[in-house]
Design a protein around this motif. Structure first.
Motif, PDB file in Angstrom:
ATOM      1  N   GLU A 128       0.850  -1.199   0.000  1.00  0.00           N
ATOM      2  CA  GLU A 128       0.000   0.000   0.000  1.00  0.00           C
ATOM      3  C   GLU A 128       0.878   1.240   0.000  1.00  0.00           C
ATOM      4  OE1 GLU A 128      -2.229  -0.185   3.660  1.00  0.00           O
ATOM      5  OE2 GLU A 128      -0.446   0.087   4.866  1.00  0.00           O
ATOM      6  N   LYS A 129       0.245   2.383  -0.189  1.00  0.00           N
ATOM      7  CA  LYS A 129       0.996   3.639  -0.118  1.00  0.00           C
ATOM      8  C   LYS A 129       1.485   3.825   1.312  1.00  0.00           C
ATOM      9  CE  LYS A 129       0.169   6.284  -3.958  1.00  0.00           C
ATOM     10  NZ  LYS A 129       0.168   7.648  -4.476  1.00  0.00           N
ATOM     11  N   ASN A 130       2.665   4.393   1.469  1.00  0.00           N
ATOM     12  CA  ASN A 130       3.149   4.611   2.847  1.00  0.00           C
ATOM     13  C   ASN A 130       2.527   5.885   3.408  1.00  0.00           C
ATOM     14  OD1 ASN A 130       4.653   6.369   1.164  1.00  0.00           O
ATOM     15  ND2 ASN A 130       6.109   6.644   2.815  1.00  0.00           N
ATOM     16  N   LYS A 151     -12.497   4.012   0.207  1.00  0.00           N
ATOM     17  CA  LYS A 151     -12.705   5.446  -0.021  1.00  0.00           C
ATOM     18  C   LYS A 151     -11.895   5.899  -1.249  1.00  0.00           C
ATOM     19  CE  LYS A 151     -13.152   9.822   2.285  1.00  0.00           C
ATOM     20  NZ  LYS A 151     -13.162  10.580   3.501  1.00  0.00           N
ATOM     21  N   TRP A 152     -10.663   5.379  -1.354  1.00  0.00           N
ATOM     22  CA  TRP A 152      -9.844   5.715  -2.526  1.00  0.00           C
ATOM     23  C   TRP A 152     -10.564   5.250  -3.802  1.00  0.00           C
ATOM     24  CZ3 TRP A 152      -7.888   1.914  -5.854  1.00  0.00           C
ATOM     25  CH2 TRP A 152      -7.210   2.431  -6.969  1.00  0.00           C
ATOM     26  N   ALA A 153     -11.052   3.991  -3.808  1.00  0.00           N
ATOM     27  CA  ALA A 153     -11.696   3.432  -5.014  1.00  0.00           C
ATOM     28  C   ALA A 153     -12.929   4.268  -5.378  1.00  0.00           C
ATOM     29  CB  ALA A 153     -12.083   1.983  -4.766  1.00  0.00           C
ATOM     30  N   HIS A 155     -13.561   7.479  -4.657  1.00  0.00           N
ATOM     31  CA  HIS A 155     -13.175   8.793  -5.190  1.00  0.00           C
ATOM     32  C   HIS A 155     -12.593   8.663  -6.599  1.00  0.00           C
ATOM     33  CE1 HIS A 155     -13.086  11.520  -1.402  1.00  0.00           C
ATOM     34  NE2 HIS A 155     -14.108  10.700  -1.407  1.00  0.00           N
ATOM     35  N   ARG A 156     -11.793   7.615  -6.814  1.00  0.00           N
ATOM     36  CA  ARG A 156     -11.148   7.463  -8.131  1.00  0.00           C
ATOM     37  C   ARG A 156     -12.227   7.287  -9.208  1.00  0.00           C
ATOM     38  NH1 ARG A 156      -5.313   6.621 -10.165  1.00  0.00           N
ATOM     39  NH2 ARG A 156      -5.760   6.094 -12.287  1.00  0.00           N
ATOM     40  N   LYS A 157     -13.265   6.520  -8.844  1.00  0.00           N
ATOM     41  CA  LYS A 157     -14.357   6.272  -9.801  1.00  0.00           C
ATOM     42  C   LYS A 157     -15.102   7.578 -10.108  1.00  0.00           C
ATOM     43  CE  LYS A 157     -18.021   3.030 -10.528  1.00  0.00           C
ATOM     44  NZ  LYS A 157     -19.093   2.423  -9.776  1.00  0.00           N
ATOM     45  N   ALA A 391      10.952   9.400  -7.246  1.00  0.00           N
ATOM     46  CA  ALA A 391      10.850   8.117  -6.520  1.00  0.00           C
ATOM     47  C   ALA A 391       9.469   8.001  -5.895  1.00  0.00           C
ATOM     48  CB  ALA A 391      11.903   8.063  -5.415  1.00  0.00           C
ATOM     49  N   THR A 392       9.087   6.770  -5.613  1.00  0.00           N
ATOM     50  CA  THR A 392       7.849   6.571  -4.865  1.00  0.00           C
ATOM     51  C   THR A 392       8.063   5.443  -3.850  1.00  0.00           C
ATOM     52  OG1 THR A 392       5.476   6.219  -5.010  1.00  0.00           O
ATOM     53  CG2 THR A 392       6.801   4.999  -6.586  1.00  0.00           C
ATOM     54  N   ILE A 393       7.120   5.315  -2.925  1.00  0.00           N
ATOM     55  CA  ILE A 393       7.313   4.341  -1.834  1.00  0.00           C
ATOM     56  C   ILE A 393       6.057   3.486  -1.665  1.00  0.00           C
ATOM     57  CG2 ILE A 393       7.751   4.089   0.653  1.00  0.00           C
ATOM     58  CD1 ILE A 393       9.161   6.808   0.525  1.00  0.00           C
ATOM     59  N   ARG A 394       6.238   2.217  -1.414  1.00  0.00           N
ATOM     60  CA  ARG A 394       5.136   1.341  -1.026  1.00  0.00           C
ATOM     61  C   ARG A 394       5.501   0.662   0.294  1.00  0.00           C
ATOM     62  NH1 ARG A 394       3.130   3.867  -4.360  1.00  0.00           N
ATOM     63  NH2 ARG A 394       1.793   3.252  -6.083  1.00  0.00           N
ATOM     64  N   ARG A 395       4.465   0.203   1.014  1.00  0.00           N
ATOM     65  CA  ARG A 395       4.693  -0.416   2.323  1.00  0.00           C
ATOM     66  C   ARG A 395       4.078  -1.800   2.316  1.00  0.00           C
ATOM     67  NH1 ARG A 395       1.706  -0.925   6.637  1.00  0.00           N
ATOM     68  NH2 ARG A 395       2.703  -0.927   8.684  1.00  0.00           N
ATOM     69  N   ILE A 454       8.690   4.598 -16.187  1.00  0.00           N
ATOM     70  CA  ILE A 454       7.534   4.693 -15.276  1.00  0.00           C
ATOM     71  C   ILE A 454       7.374   6.105 -14.685  1.00  0.00           C
ATOM     72  CG2 ILE A 454       7.182   2.280 -14.606  1.00  0.00           C
ATOM     73  CD1 ILE A 454       9.197   2.736 -12.305  1.00  0.00           C
ATOM     74  N   PRO A 455       7.369   7.144 -15.548  1.00  0.00           N
ATOM     75  CA  PRO A 455       7.261   8.501 -14.978  1.00  0.00           C
ATOM     76  C   PRO A 455       5.923   8.755 -14.305  1.00  0.00           C
ATOM     77  CG  PRO A 455       7.007   8.563 -17.360  1.00  0.00           C
ATOM     78  CD  PRO A 455       7.405   7.160 -17.017  1.00  0.00           C
ATOM     79  N   PHE A 456       4.879   7.997 -14.693  1.00  0.00           N
ATOM     80  CA  PHE A 456       3.549   8.196 -14.102  1.00  0.00           C
ATOM     81  C   PHE A 456       3.181   7.054 -13.162  1.00  0.00           C
ATOM     82  CE2 PHE A 456       3.303  10.569 -18.172  1.00  0.00           C
ATOM     83  CZ  PHE A 456       3.029  11.823 -17.659  1.00  0.00           C
ATOM     84  N   VAL A 460      -2.717   0.072 -10.403  1.00  0.00           N
ATOM     85  CA  VAL A 460      -3.985   0.745 -10.096  1.00  0.00           C
ATOM     86  C   VAL A 460      -3.806   2.184  -9.623  1.00  0.00           C
ATOM     87  CG1 VAL A 460      -5.423  -1.278  -9.584  1.00  0.00           C
ATOM     88  CG2 VAL A 460      -3.987  -0.301  -7.786  1.00  0.00           C
ATOM     89  N   ARG A 461      -2.634   2.490  -9.037  1.00  0.00           N
ATOM     90  CA  ARG A 461      -2.437   3.851  -8.513  1.00  0.00           C
ATOM     91  C   ARG A 461      -1.665   4.720  -9.496  1.00  0.00           C
ATOM     92  NH1 ARG A 461      -4.119   4.321  -2.759  1.00  0.00           N
ATOM     93  NH2 ARG A 461      -4.017   6.471  -3.378  1.00  0.00           N
ATOM     94  N   THR A 462      -1.701   4.324 -10.752  1.00  0.00           N
ATOM     95  CA  THR A 462      -1.011   5.122 -11.758  1.00  0.00           C
ATOM     96  C   THR A 462      -1.627   6.523 -11.831  1.00  0.00           C
ATOM     97  OG1 THR A 462      -0.223   5.063 -14.011  1.00  0.00           O
ATOM     98  CG2 THR A 462      -2.444   4.364 -13.692  1.00  0.00           C
ATOM     99  N   CYS A 463      -0.864   7.480 -12.340  1.00  0.00           N
ATOM    100  CA  CYS A 463      -1.294   8.885 -12.352  1.00  0.00           C
ATOM    101  C   CYS A 463      -2.608   9.066 -13.112  1.00  0.00           C
ATOM    102  CB  CYS A 463      -0.208   9.732 -12.990  1.00  0.00           C
ATOM    103  SG  CYS A 463      -0.678  11.456 -13.151  1.00  0.00           S
ATOM    104  N   ILE A 464      -3.575   9.670 -12.442  1.00  0.00           N
ATOM    105  CA  ILE A 464      -4.878   9.879 -13.069  1.00  0.00           C
ATOM    106  C   ILE A 464      -4.815  11.063 -14.048  1.00  0.00           C
ATOM    107  CG2 ILE A 464      -5.857  11.497 -11.367  1.00  0.00           C
ATOM    108  CD1 ILE A 464      -8.446   9.907 -11.462  1.00  0.00           C
TER     109      ILE A 464
END
Ligand code: HEM
Length: 520
Positions: A128-130, A151-153, A155-157, A391-395, A454-456, A460-464
């Motif tokens: 998941e996102k950290n 909640k994320w899903a 809002h994304r929809k 950079a990005t981070i996952r946990r 992978i700039p975006f 599933v959490r790719t840049c909207i």
């Protein structure tokens, strides 16, 4: 009487000393014993890293390296990894690409192997996102960027339709209006010899703020811009606090900065409430009216109509939008302009294409945009060499296997996007050259590995907002290229640096010269 009070005193002291001992034991376990265990766990699997130091981890060396690297500009080269992520570059040489690094007592495993990165991004049920730093969280808001789970899903929809290509095409005229306003202002500043020097880093921020305001607020653009202005002020306060020493709970103290920030928060909420009310009223008043032009769907409109969305949700999504969309896109535009100034042969190729597709005077249309292939290649190469998000981070949500590694629950995985983009094994010997032609047969064929670019982000959490960013960048560059030739101003210093995003530390002064066939 005396006896009674001392009989109370003893248990009190006892309780206090038990609590104190527990705190000390817990603290020592977290700050000393656990780090040893974690180091041992990874070292058994062949993963090493700079040794943990009590409480501060590797922060002192890491900050020292980053400060040293950014203390002076670099030559005009695209080999920027050693300057931008100096700690990664340094420790990778010693420990290999996958190593353990300590941000205080928090440990992160660097993962630059594209197969492992694909595994992390594709298994969102395990990663998941950290949790962002509290000050970053204040900046980015509790919106799409940081939300998790249902909640994320939800809002994304709700928000997704804003970014569908068909909807974005409706935004082309308003984006063009902002772009032409900008270049007209440059034209007004032209000296007698037909030249003007502008810091594009500053100008592109104003431009993208304008476009994000239109995407987020649609018909309520003017009022929405005022809300974003308040948010920008709040961000400045946060950025100031970010540069100070971090004291846990500091954001709750009634300091001058915090008091200002709380006041701004109230104003933002109040303005948004008014805006929402007016928008609802307009919708009721306008019911049944024939609409002449289809209007683009905007964030505000979609969220007002949606179920289970509170005003606070809208406030947080506005913050998220502003934070995620403004400087990322303006930095992409800045680096691309710098690159085209450094490589006039590619600027000329781009101009040939723009003049062929759009003509020398007409503003580009949505149909032109898809035909600007060279410009797409240039933007991709710019995103590869200078990715705005480095950079990005996952946990890890639980104990999990990644490739052959056993990853304990809670491990943070640091994915250095910029290192993947500058990896010779993935991009070949000319990895540090600006060569947009590598994207001539599309993104999948450009690198030796599909996850090399992978700039975006990915999964599933790719840049909207990526379609909006590219559309805006193409329109802006097309208009600029149509009207001017440009080169680096003599004062330009090459100094790519990270402060959350990749930006030019000393700005981006560029000299624009009016093209003779575009004299108004
Ligand atoms: C060149 C421009 C941009 C770049 C390089 C970029 C990059 C990224 C990256 C790498 C992520 C994924 C982060 C992760 O996985 O941890 C992301 C997510 C996101 N971006 Fe962008 N972005 C850009 C423009 C935009 C724009 C214009 C918007 C909105 C107006 C936007 C909104 C978002 C949002 C809301 C997310 C979170 C999506 C989610 O988690 O569901 N971005 N962006």
């Amino acid at each position: 009487m005396e006896e009674e009070s001392s009989s109370w005193f003893i248990p009190k002291v006892l309780v206090l000393s038990v609590i104190l001992s527990l705190v000390i034991v817990k603290g020592m376990s977290l700050l000393w014993w656990r780090p040893r265990k974690i180091e041992e766990h990874f070292s058994k699997q062949g993963i090493r890293g700079p040794p943990y130091h009590f409480f501060i981890g590797n922060v002192k060396e890491l900050v020292g390296m980053m400060l040293k690297a950014s203390s002076h500009p670099m030559p005009f080269s695209h080999n920027i990894l050693p300057r931008v992520l100096s700690f990664y570059h340094h420790w990778r040489k010693i420990y290999g690409a996958t190593f353990l690094v300590w941000f205080g007592p928090t440990f992160r495993l660097t993962v630059a192997d594209p197969d492992l990165i694909r595994e992390i991004f594709s298994k969102s049920e395990f990663y998941e996102k950290n949790e962002a730093h509290p000050l970053v969280k204040q900046l980015e808001g509790d919106g799409l960027l940081s939300l998790k789970g249902e909640k994320w899903a939800h809002h994304r929809k709700i928000i997704s339709p804003t970014f569908h290509m068909e909807n974005l095409k409706l935004l082309v005229p308003v984006v063009l209006k902002s772009v032409t306003d900008m270049v007209d202002k440059w034209s007004d500043k032209l000296s007698e010899n037909g030249e003007v020097e502008v810091d594009v880093y500053e100008w592109f921020q104003i431009l993208t703020e304008d476009v994000i305001s239109r995407t987020a607020f649609g018909s309520s653009y003017e009022d929405g811009r005022a809300v974003f202005r308040l948010q920008a002020q709040q961000m400045l306060l946060c950025a100031e606090a970010f540069q100070k020493v971090f004291i846990p709970g500091y954001r709750f103290f009634p300091t001058r900065g915090n008091l200002k920030s709380w006041k701004l928060d109230k104003e933002i909420r109040k303005s948004l409430l008014k805006l929402i009310e007016r928008r609802r009223q307009n919708a009721i008043d306008g019911e049944g009216e024939e609409c002449k032009e289809p209007a683009a769907k905007d964030l505000l409109g979609l969220m007002i109509q949606a179920k289970n969305v509170t005003v606070q949700d809208i406030v947080e999504e506005c913050k998220s939008f502003f934070f995620a969309g403004k400087q990322t896109t303006s930095n992409l535009l800045t680096w691309t302009t710098i690159l085209l100034s450094m490589h006039p042969e590619w600027q000329a190729k781009a101009r040939d294409e723009v003049l062929r597709v759009c003509g020398s005077r007409d503003v580009p249309t949505k149909d032109h945009v898809v035909k600007l292939k060279t410009l797409s290649m240039i933007l991709n190469e710019s995103l590869r060499l200078y990715p705005p998000i480095v950079a990005t981070i996952r946990r890890a949500k639980s104990d999990v296997k990644l490739g052959g590694y056993k990853i304990p629950c809670g491990t943070e995985l640091l994915i250095p996007i910029i290192a993947v983009h500058h990896d010779q094994a993935i991009w070949g010997n000319d990895v540090n050259e600006f060569n947009p032609a590598r994207f001539a047969d599309g993104v999948p064929r450009a690198a030796k590995h599909p996850v090399g670019f992978i700039p975006f982000g990915l999964g599933v959490r790719t840049c909207i907002g990526q379609n909006l960013a590219i559309l805006q960048a193409k329109l802006t560059l097309a208009v600029m290229i149509q009207r001017f030739t440009f080169h680096l101003a003599p004062t330009y210093q090459h100094a790519p640096t990270v402060l959350m995003l990749l930006y030019p530390q000393h700005g981006a002064p560029i000299t624009f010269r009016r093209l003779t066939n575009h004299e108004d």
